[in-house]
Write an enzyme that holds these catalytic residues in place. Structure first.
Site, PDB file in Angstrom:
ATOM      1  N   GLU A 161       7.220  13.988   0.741  1.00 59.43           N
ATOM      2  CA  GLU A 161       7.867  15.294   0.488  1.00 59.43           C
ATOM      3  C   GLU A 161       7.852  16.255   1.677  1.00 59.43           C
ATOM      4  OE1 GLU A 161       5.914  16.691  -3.097  1.00 59.43           O
ATOM      5  OE2 GLU A 161       6.754  15.082  -4.315  1.00 59.43           O
TER       6      GLU A 161
ATOM      7  N   GLU B 155       8.774   6.498  -8.320  1.00 58.00           N
ATOM      8  CA  GLU B 155       8.131   7.325  -9.359  1.00 58.00           C
ATOM      9  C   GLU B 155       9.078   7.571 -10.531  1.00 58.00           C
ATOM     10  OE1 GLU B 155       6.292  10.878  -7.742  1.00 58.00           O
ATOM     11  OE2 GLU B 155       5.768   9.898  -5.863  1.00 58.00           O
TER      12      GLU B 155
END
Ligand code: HXH
Length: 331
Positions: free
Chosen positions: A134, A241
């Site tokens: 991220e 995910e």
């Protein structure tokens, strides 16, 4: 458990491995499902910086080792998550004895010693690592997210993380991992980052698409466009995910005590279409990992809305396959 029930990992053996995120608690709760359905495991939290090195040079590998042992005993592969991230990283990492920010050199040294210790410990046992998580900014025109890593080291903190990880385990596949990955603006930035890393010869071997989606979107067209775009970089893709919330992200309602038929039908259709796409892109996708196992526990319970439960998976609260499961294994 029904002996006749299909197995995700067996059904998809010729396409990609199928993973699930677990904890030391859920690996027991879900052991039957895990053994039969998933051939790859990720620690949901137990390998994050704050968990592994809560205090300077004080490592706690107890939970991570428990998960590794479970994986080894049951012949499961392990994806590592995650080495360098702005969240779930303790503040001491960035501070000196006086509480001031450390120098670039000191932070690089801390980064390297963390990566060496963690990746080195599981060398040969973890086939892929999310090295940086991220790092791209979501909305604005800004490229990289503001973080202590960026502020103190500068943009090459990403290069360094990959280089250190590669030194620590030359055989591990190294991934850049991010969310909102189908958003066109963010997608372009992720692709720019990966291309620049490739151009500089940084050892990056794959792109992790988190795929925290919901039954309203992204659309199949948006997902396909993203898969096409990422695939053009020539690196393997992992869906790292995956979950499909039954709410819009910003939906504030907390009075839904069980998923409606309409929600479940929309979810079944969405899962069906998404896995059709994944199958169509099997040449590029090497792993699809769910961020959990069954609907009785998900990180989306209470997040981002407190008091709101969610039902994002293929197995229900009783660990029974949902209609979505049957569609995903039927092709
Ligand atoms: C992932 N982040 C992480 O990779 C994983 O380690 C964790 O276990 C769960 C999800 C996804 C994510 C990123 C940003 C985000 C929300 C989820 O942004 C917000 C944070 C707070 C409130 C609203 C949005």
């Amino acid at each position: 458990m029904n002996e006749q029930l299909a197995s995700l990992m067996d059904t998809y053996r010729d396409h990609f491995s199928i993973g699930a995120a677990i904890s030391t608690r859920t690996m027991d709760v879900y052991s039957d499902l895990i053994l039969k359905q998933f051939d790859s495991l990720t620690a949901e939290n137990e390998m994050k910086f704050a968990e592994l090195q809560p205090e300077p040079s004080h490592y706690d590998f107890s939970k991570a080792d428990t998960i590794m042992g479970f994986a080894r005993e049951n012949g499961k592969k392990v994806r590592g998550h995650t080495l360098v991230w702005h969240n779930q990283t303790t503040n001491w990492v960035f501070a000196d004895a006086e509480g001031e920010l450390v120098t670039r050199e000191e932070l690089l040294e801390r980064m390297q010693s963390h990566i060496e210790t963690v990746v080195g410990r599981y060398r040969g046992q973890i086939y892929a690592w999310d090295v940086v998580n991220e790092a791209i900014e979501d909305h604005s025109e800004t490229f990289l997210r503001q973080s202590k890593w960026l502020q103190i080291i500068g943009p090459d903190f990403i290069d360094k993380a990959f280089e250190y990880a590669h030194l620590a385990d030359p055989d591990a596949l190294l991934f850049y991992n991010d969310y909102n990955e189908t958003n066109p603006t963010k997608r372009k930035k992720i692709i720019r980052l990966v291309r620049e890393l490739q151009d500089r010869g940084v050892p990056i071997h794959g792109i992790g698409l988190q795929a925290h989606w919901n039954i309203y979107g992204p659309s199949l067209a948006e997902i396909e466009e993203a898969l096409q775009d990422y695939a053009s970089l020539g690196l393997p893709l992992h869906i790292t995910e995956l979950d499909l919330s039954v709410f819009r992200f910003e939906d504030r309602c907390t009075d839904v005590k069980e998923p409606s038929l309409a929600m479940l039908e929309a979810q079944t259709e969405a899962y069906d279409g998404i896995f059709q796409l994944f199958r169509a892109y099997r040449a590029h996708i090497d792993n699809v990992t769910f961020w959990g196992v069954a609907d009785d526990y998900t990180w989306l319970d209470d997040f981002p809305v407190r008091g709101r439960k969610n039902w994002p998976f293929l197995f229900d609260e009783q660990h029974k396959p949902k209609e979505s499961f049957f569609r995903v294994v039927d092709f």
